[in-house]
Design a protein around this motif. Structure first.
Motif, PDB file in Angstrom:
ATOM      1  N   PRO A 203       9.316  14.948 -14.150  1.00 57.74           N
ATOM      2  CA  PRO A 203       9.323  14.868 -12.839  1.00 57.74           C
ATOM      3  C   PRO A 203       8.326  14.227 -12.121  1.00 57.74           C
ATOM      4  O   PRO A 203       9.198  13.406 -11.585  1.00 57.74           O
ATOM      5  N   TYR A 204       7.034  14.673 -11.747  1.00 61.37           N
ATOM      6  CA  TYR A 204       5.693  13.865 -11.198  1.00 61.37           C
ATOM      7  C   TYR A 204       6.240  12.544 -12.084  1.00 61.37           C
ATOM      8  O   TYR A 204       5.795  11.305 -10.407  1.00 61.37           O
ATOM      9  N   ALA A 205       6.348  12.128 -13.194  1.00 59.98           N
ATOM     10  CA  ALA A 205       6.350  10.907 -13.345  1.00 59.98           C
ATOM     11  C   ALA A 205       7.845   9.691 -12.863  1.00 59.98           C
ATOM     12  O   ALA A 205       7.038   8.750 -13.063  1.00 59.98           O
ATOM     13  N   LEU A 206       8.905  10.752 -12.846  1.00 61.53           N
ATOM     14  CA  LEU A 206       9.723  10.056 -12.177  1.00 61.53           C
ATOM     15  C   LEU A 206       9.110   9.684 -11.162  1.00 61.53           C
ATOM     16  O   LEU A 206       9.581   8.214 -10.888  1.00 61.53           O
ATOM     17  N   ASP A 207       8.752  10.638  -9.869  1.00 64.71           N
ATOM     18  CA  ASP A 207       8.413  10.371  -9.088  1.00 64.71           C
ATOM     19  C   ASP A 207       7.831   8.828  -8.360  1.00 64.71           C
ATOM     20  O   ASP A 207       7.772   8.419  -7.220  1.00 64.71           O
ATOM     21  N   ALA A 208       6.615   9.120  -9.916  1.00 66.90           N
ATOM     22  CA  ALA A 208       5.979   7.995  -9.060  1.00 66.90           C
ATOM     23  C   ALA A 208       6.351   6.786  -9.497  1.00 66.90           C
ATOM     24  O   ALA A 208       6.116   5.598  -8.405  1.00 66.90           O
ATOM     25  N   GLN A 209       7.142   6.486 -10.454  1.00 68.88           N
ATOM     26  CA  GLN A 209       8.294   5.232 -10.843  1.00 68.88           C
ATOM     27  C   GLN A 209       8.679   4.780 -10.253  1.00 68.88           C
ATOM     28  O   GLN A 209       8.688   3.757  -9.542  1.00 68.88           O
ATOM     29  N   LEU A 210       9.389   5.772  -9.420  1.00 70.45           N
ATOM     30  CA  LEU A 210      10.469   5.921  -8.198  1.00 70.45           C
ATOM     31  C   LEU A 210       9.768   5.020  -7.176  1.00 70.45           C
ATOM     32  O   LEU A 210      10.375   4.284  -6.402  1.00 70.45           O
ATOM     33  N   ARG A 211       8.666   5.792  -6.244  1.00 70.78           N
ATOM     34  CA  ARG A 211       7.765   5.722  -5.291  1.00 70.78           C
ATOM     35  C   ARG A 211       7.602   4.203  -5.494  1.00 70.78           C
ATOM     36  O   ARG A 211       7.102   2.932  -4.285  1.00 70.78           O
ATOM     37  N   LEU A 212       6.722   3.370  -6.503  1.00 68.77           N
ATOM     38  CA  LEU A 212       6.729   1.872  -6.976  1.00 68.77           C
ATOM     39  C   LEU A 212       7.462   1.356  -7.165  1.00 68.77           C
ATOM     40  O   LEU A 212       7.983  -0.026  -5.768  1.00 68.77           O
ATOM     41  N   LEU A 213       9.255   1.686  -7.737  1.00 66.72           N
ATOM     42  CA  LEU A 213      10.211   0.085  -7.500  1.00 66.72           C
ATOM     43  C   LEU A 213      10.639   0.412  -6.005  1.00 66.72           C
ATOM     44  O   LEU A 213      11.068  -0.807  -5.840  1.00 66.72           O
ATOM     45  N   ALA A 214      10.726   1.240  -5.717  1.00 63.73           N
ATOM     46  CA  ALA A 214      10.857   1.722  -3.973  1.00 63.73           C
ATOM     47  C   ALA A 214      10.111   0.363  -3.302  1.00 63.73           C
ATOM     48  O   ALA A 214      10.819  -0.693  -2.071  1.00 63.73           O
ATOM     49  N   ASP A 215       9.067   0.274  -3.518  1.00 63.48           N
ATOM     50  CA  ASP A 215       7.929  -0.700  -2.567  1.00 63.48           C
ATOM     51  C   ASP A 215       8.554  -2.299  -3.299  1.00 63.48           C
ATOM     52  O   ASP A 215       8.152  -3.164  -2.562  1.00 63.48           O
ATOM     53  N   ALA A 216       8.230  -2.117  -4.621  1.00 60.59           N
ATOM     54  CA  ALA A 216       8.542  -3.424  -5.725  1.00 60.59           C
ATOM     55  C   ALA A 216       9.970  -4.340  -5.759  1.00 60.59           C
ATOM     56  O   ALA A 216       9.492  -5.423  -5.629  1.00 60.59           O
ATOM     57  N   ALA A 217      10.728  -2.924  -5.678  1.00 57.77           N
ATOM     58  CA  ALA A 217      12.430  -3.740  -6.136  1.00 57.77           C
ATOM     59  C   ALA A 217      12.723  -3.327  -5.261  1.00 57.77           C
ATOM     60  O   ALA A 217      13.631  -2.048  -6.280  1.00 57.77           O
ATOM     61  N   PRO A 218      12.808  -2.461  -3.751  1.00 59.26           N
ATOM     62  CA  PRO A 218      13.748  -1.317  -3.296  1.00 59.26           C
ATOM     63  C   PRO A 218      15.124  -1.646  -3.582  1.00 59.26           C
ATOM     64  O   PRO A 218      15.737  -2.782  -3.448  1.00 59.26           O
ATOM     65  N   GLY A 219      15.821  -1.268  -3.908  1.00 59.99           N
ATOM     66  CA  GLY A 219      17.277  -0.828  -3.816  1.00 59.99           C
ATOM     67  C   GLY A 219      18.366  -1.067  -5.556  1.00 59.99           C
ATOM     68  O   GLY A 219      19.117  -0.492  -6.392  1.00 59.99           O
ATOM     69  N   SER A 220      17.425  -1.063  -6.064  1.00 59.45           N
ATOM     70  CA  SER A 220      17.272  -2.081  -8.045  1.00 59.45           C
ATOM     71  C   SER A 220      17.524  -0.963  -9.164  1.00 59.45           C
ATOM     72  O   SER A 220      17.428   0.522  -8.701  1.00 59.45           O
ATOM     73  N   PRO A 221      18.598  -0.990  -9.993  1.00 53.99           N
ATOM     74  CA  PRO A 221      19.593  -0.302 -10.196  1.00 53.99           C
ATOM     75  C   PRO A 221      18.032   0.334 -11.161  1.00 53.99           C
ATOM     76  O   PRO A 221      17.442  -0.874 -11.803  1.00 53.99           O
ATOM     77  N   TRP A 222      18.270   2.136 -12.156  1.00 48.47           N
ATOM     78  CA  TRP A 222      17.138   2.428 -12.928  1.00 48.47           C
ATOM     79  C   TRP A 222      17.597   2.955 -13.306  1.00 48.47           C
ATOM     80  O   TRP A 222      18.937   3.553 -13.794  1.00 48.47           O
ATOM     81  N   MET A 223      16.937   3.107 -14.685  1.00 48.80           N
ATOM     82  CA  MET A 223      17.488   4.496 -15.767  1.00 48.80           C
ATOM     83  C   MET A 223      16.031   4.628 -16.797  1.00 48.80           C
ATOM     84  O   MET A 223      15.193   5.163 -16.511  1.00 48.80           O
ATOM     85  N   VAL A 224      16.496   5.972 -17.184  1.00 50.39           N
ATOM     86  CA  VAL A 224      15.248   6.777 -17.777  1.00 50.39           C
ATOM     87  C   VAL A 224      15.706   7.067 -19.702  1.00 50.39           C
ATOM     88  O   VAL A 224      16.769   6.978 -19.381  1.00 50.39           O
TER      89      VAL A 224
END
Length: 295
Positions: A203-224
């Motif tokens: 979960p910590y790794a997913l949180d890190a990726q999502l924080r970066l996504l929110a900065d770089a490409a907010p609102g983009s769809p994503w999957m694990v």
């Protein structure tokens, strides 16, 4: 909440690493149909030469698989790219040759999604590294990435980004914005239990990726997703955070004996337990449309 479930049917491994993976056109069509009926809205695959058992990126084979699956089930079906390593990536004509099948399928109107991997990595397992083995290098030079994005703009397909490392996300977001008419990418976070790239499925790794996504490409769809990974521990986390899920024998630990349709059915159950439901392909298209509908 509708959750996209993608089934990655085989990958680049050959049956030496994944003995249960589908190989022939007929096997891939049958497996794709079964995965769609089990709950997958998206199917990803690699074409193979049955005579050699090696990957063969032939557009006619891909077209037969895509059309064979879609003639029976309404799903998004998309192919891979050739694996490129060493100096092959920089030889004259390498970019055009690598995307030849994608370009041919795009001209035929068969692509809704397409692979664009925005970065390069050392691809080595933890076991290999422990034995001081070098592994291989998966190369995606900038010219290759841009070629994929320009083809996505030209033919209207959605770039499917494999995010092996955080820098992939930052570069991919910046390049997609810079290519006029390029559809917004889908960001597929690549976790692994077996390889040294990126993060383990935590979960910590997913949180890190999502924080970066929110900065770089907010609102983009994503999957694990991932390679050599048991992604099940992250399914509930993904559903809770508004994400999506990929499973299949491309991503699963090597030597997995569970077939693809059963992996999809298990993912459906985990999604439902987490309060979601599997999306249909129509819902995926509505939420994140390609620039042009498939023929």
């Amino acid at each position: 909440m509708p959750v996209w479930i993608e089934a990655a049917l085989n990958g680049p491994w050959t049956r030496a690493r994944q003995p249960r993976m589908p190989l022939t056109v007929a096997e891939l069509v049958a497996d794709g149909i079964a995965c769609a009926r089990a709950g997958a809205a998206i199917i990803h695959l690699h074409a193979y030469d049955p005579a050699t058992g090696l990957q063969n990126d032939d557009p006619d084979s891909y077209a037969a698989i895509i059309e064979g699956i879609r003639a029976v089930e309404d799903v998004i079906v998309y192919p891979t790219l050739p694996f490129v390593q060493s100096a092959d990536a920089f030889r004259p004509g390498a970019v055009e040759a690598r995307y030849a099948a994608v370009e041919a399928l795009g001209r035929r109107g068969l692509l809704e999604w397409g692979v664009v991997d925005p970065g390069s990595i050392n691809l080595v397992t933890l076991a290999e590294a422990a034995q001081a083995q070098a592994g291989s290098v998966y190369l995606n030079p900038g010219e290759h990435i841009l070629r994929g994005l320009h083809l996505a703009a030209e033919h209207g397909f959605v770039p499917s980004y494999a995010i092996y490392e955080p820098g992939f996300l930052r570069l991919g977001a910046a390049l997609a914005r810079a290519v006029p008419g390029c559809p917004a990418p889908v960001y597929r976070f690549m976790f692994s239990d077996a390889f040294t790239f990126g993060y383990p499925p935590r979960p910590y790794a997913l949180d890190a990726q999502l924080r970066l996504l929110a900065d770089a490409a907010p609102g983009s769809p994503w999957m694990v997703a991932g390679l050599g990974v048991d992604i099940r521990p992250l399914v509930a986390e993904a559903v809770a955070r508004g994400g999506h899920v990929r499973v299949g024998l491309e991503d699963a630990p090597f030597g997995t004996e569970t077939p693809n349709p059963a992996l999809v059915a298990e993912a459906v159950a985990l999604v439902q337990q987490a309060g979601g439901r599997p999306a249909t392909a129509a819902e995926v298209r509505q939420a994140h449309p390609a620039a042009r509908p498939p023929r």
